[in-house]
Design a protein around this motif. Structure first.
Motif: not given
Lengths: 89, 226
Positions: A6-8, A55-62, A64-68, A75-88
């Motif tokens: 969440v960017d504010v 879940a995303l709707a709850r985060i948006h509510e959070m 809107e009411t609290f973080l910003a 504010f902008v809500v963004k889902v981050e792509e999961a980082e690929a897990v590297k196995v050495e």
């Protein structure tokens, strides 16, 4: 586990003296050519369970009411792509 | 019987003791209230004192606003209970949306601590009836997040409805829009301001002026006369 960011930021019309102080310091430090700086906040949320619509709707509510405070901030809500897990091997 | 005035303590509140003392000096009973309780202990009015509640983390007043006690205070304030927010308390009131607008970092980024001249713009609130509109008072100001902002429409509404309760005189100490030092809600029961009336209630202390005492005598008279 999913990460949601969440960017504010202060609304464009709100004076940001902290950003201005950073901008004014830049030439002194040898960083030329930056005409404006706005300072904001970034929240990284690690979400348990599935990141479904509810879940995303709850985060948006959070956000809107609290973080910003939407009186002064956007504010902008963004889902981050999961980082690929590297196995050495 | 005198009035019971609650004084809230959050973690990080600094001025609760001074506020209790000011309440007693005015002749009312000061009732300490704890942020984690829901119960208002049957008080007739509440003061949210200054300080740095919850460390001012996130934004000044943002976390306090969600404390159990604030839930009760917000409901009661909407039902007409008098609430005064001083400094951090004002920030809690704007974060609670009991008062419009928001508080931001001072435009010069410095903490200020000094006596500040104000004009009482409204004597029609529960907390300012002992003043006369237009009266000039001087009370301490000490904060870093004191810049009042709201959009133009809200500012015009506040002016038109006579809800700017206090204005900075001589100098605007923090970049507050339209020199606003404090405002009231529509009903006049909720008032918030940045300067500290509770620090100016006794001769011989600080500047020796007692310009702040009127806040506490105003509310006492209102409650006792009800």
């Amino acid at each position: 586990m999913a990460r949601v960011v969440v960017d504010v930021m202060l609304k464009p019309e709100i004076l940001d003296p902290q950003g201005q102080a950073v901008q004014r310091a830049l030439p002194r430090l040898g960083f030329e050519g930056i005409s404006d700086v706005r300072q904001g906040k970034r929240f990284e949320l690690e979400v348990d369970g599935p990141l479904d619509e509810a879940a995303l709707a709850r985060i948006h509510e959070m956000a809107e009411t609290f973080l910003a405070n939407t009186v002064i901030e956007d504010f902008v809500v963004k889902v981050e792509e999961a980082e690929a897990v590297k196995v050495e091997s | 019987m005198t009035a019971r005035i609650g004084v809230v303590t959050f973690p990080g509140t600094l001025d609760d003791r001074d506020t209790q003392r000011a309440v007693r000096l005015a002749g009312a009973e000061a009732v300490p209230l704890w942020h984690r309780d829901k119960d208002l202990k049957q008080v007739d009015a509440v003061v949210l004192p200054g300080g740095f509640s919850y460390g001012d983390y996130l934004r000044a007043g943002a976390i306090s606003r969600f404390s159990p006690l604030m839930g009760t205070i917000i409901d009661q304030a909407k039902a007409g209970m008098p609430v005064l927010g001083i400094c951090n308390g004002f920030q809690v009131l704007t974060e609670s949306h009991l008062l419009p607008g928001a508080m931001l970092r001072n435009n010069h980024l410095h903490f200020i601590c000094r006596d500040q001249k104000l004009r009482v713009e409204s004597d029609r609130t529960a907390w300012t009836a002992d003043y006369v509109a237009g009266q000039e008072i001087s009370i301490p100001l000490k904060n870093i997040d004191g810049r009042y902002v709201a959009d133009e429409r809200t500012l015009d509404m506040l002016e038109a409805e006579g809800r700017v309760a206090f204005r900075y005189l001589d100098v605007n100490p923090n970049g507050s829009l339209r020199d606003i030092a404090g405002i009231t809600n529509e009903a006049g029961n909720v008032v918030g301001l940045m300067p500290h009336p509770e620090h100016a209630v006794e001769p011989g202390i600080g500047t020796g002026r007692t310009d702040g005492l009127g806040f506490f005598t105003s509310i006492l008279k209102k409650l006792v006369n009800v």
